[in-house]
Design a protein around this motif. Structure first.
Motif: not given
Length: 308
Positions: A168-170, A203-208, A274-276, A306-307
């Motif tokens: 669920s994360y990119t 770079k990580i994109t995630g909403y949790s 979105v964090t680098e 992992i969440p």
């Protein structure tokens, strides 16, 4: 020998998170083989299986060597498992025939149908860290007579599903961070150590909230039979993106094939979505593990979100 075989597959396993992917699973009664002997007795028959390719979902695949079949029981008909002389050993799949039942000690009862159940064992590990999807492989089951002549064949699709919360994360390795070369070509390189920095390399994109685990595919950097422990290389992560709210913690880790947390992002604040991160790979001065080694040594470094 006029016998024929049929088959069906049931109980498709689903891997829902990282822990399940690492653990693997055993699917009880996953594959059923049905034998119709017609007028044949068939003493000395064998049942073999081969994988016709990898487990595939789109452009992604998993090798069949991580899957095995294991005789479970005679569900109906005869002879019994004891009369056959079959073992309950797991048999790893391969691209060529492997024997599930080798030269039965007893024949079928003419005109009476028989059904065997086989478990499918899926080994856990990094090979299951693949994108979500249904992964399908085609297996060929072949019935042989006592002279090792083909009597009947059946092609059966088997599958498993990845629906992991880790996906669920990119995560993107960017700015050439997908390849890291630590080069030692002078004496000073050994004495002072070598460092390579990949600015904004991850770079990580995630909403949790999430943690990022770092691990290597093996315990050594390898050059044929010569090895260097992966722990000779350290990785430092530094957050580059400006964020608000709770602190995102980053860490320095010596590489290892074991799971290590290298990033901890505890909240789902909008500025964290979105964090680098900058990645720095480096070796320590005068590390004896590098002494006397020459050539190109390789390993794979895995980043897994992992969440929380």
């Amino acid at each position: 020998m006029g016998a024929t075989i049929n088959s069906y597959y049931s109980n498709q396993p689903v891997f829902l998170d990282y822990n399940a992917q690492m653990a693997g699973t055993t699917v009880t009664d996953a594959v059923s083989l049905q034998y119709t002997p017609n007028q044949a007795d068939c003493t000395g028959w064998s049942l073999k299986v081969r994988a016709n390719g990898n487990f595939i979902s789109g452009s992604n695949s998993v090798l069949p060597q991580y899957f095995a079949l294991r005789f479970n029981r005679v569900a109906s008909g005869s002879p019994t498992a004891a009369q056959i002389g079959v073992t309950n050993n797991s048999i790893a799949l391969a691209y060529s025939d492997v024997a599930l039942i080798d030269q039965s000690n007893a024949g079928f009862t003419p005109y009476a149908g028989t059904e065997h159940k086989f478990d499918m064992i899926i080994s856990g590990g990094n090979h299951l860290l693949v994108p979500n999807g249904t992964y399908i492989a085609s297996l060929t089951f072949t019935l042989y007579n006592q002279n090792n002549e083909v009597v009947s064949t059946k092609i059966q699709d088997v599958s498993f599903q990845i629906n992991s919360s880790s996906n669920s994360y990119t995560m993107v390795l960017q700015n050439s961070a997908n390849v890291v070369d630590l080069v030692f070509n002078t004496l000073d390189n050994y004495q002072s150590g070598v460092s390579v920095t990949k600015t904004r390399g991850l770079k990580i994109t995630g909403y949790s909230g999430y943690q990022v685990i770092i691990k290597t595919s093996g315990s050594n950097l390898e050059n044929n039979a010569v090895t260097i422990p992966v722990a000779a290389v350290n990785v430092e992560t530094t957050k580059v993106t400006a964020t608000k709210g709770a602190v995102i913690n980053t860490y320095v880790r010596a590489l290892s094939s074991a799971d290590q947390i290298i990033i901890n992002n505890p909240v789902s604040h909008p500025t964290h979505q979105v964090t680098e991160y900058t990645l720095r790979y480096y070796t320590a001065p005068n590390d004896s593990r590098l002494t006397g080694k020459s050539g190109t040594f390789n390993t794979r470094v895995l980043f897994i979100a992992i969440p929380l």
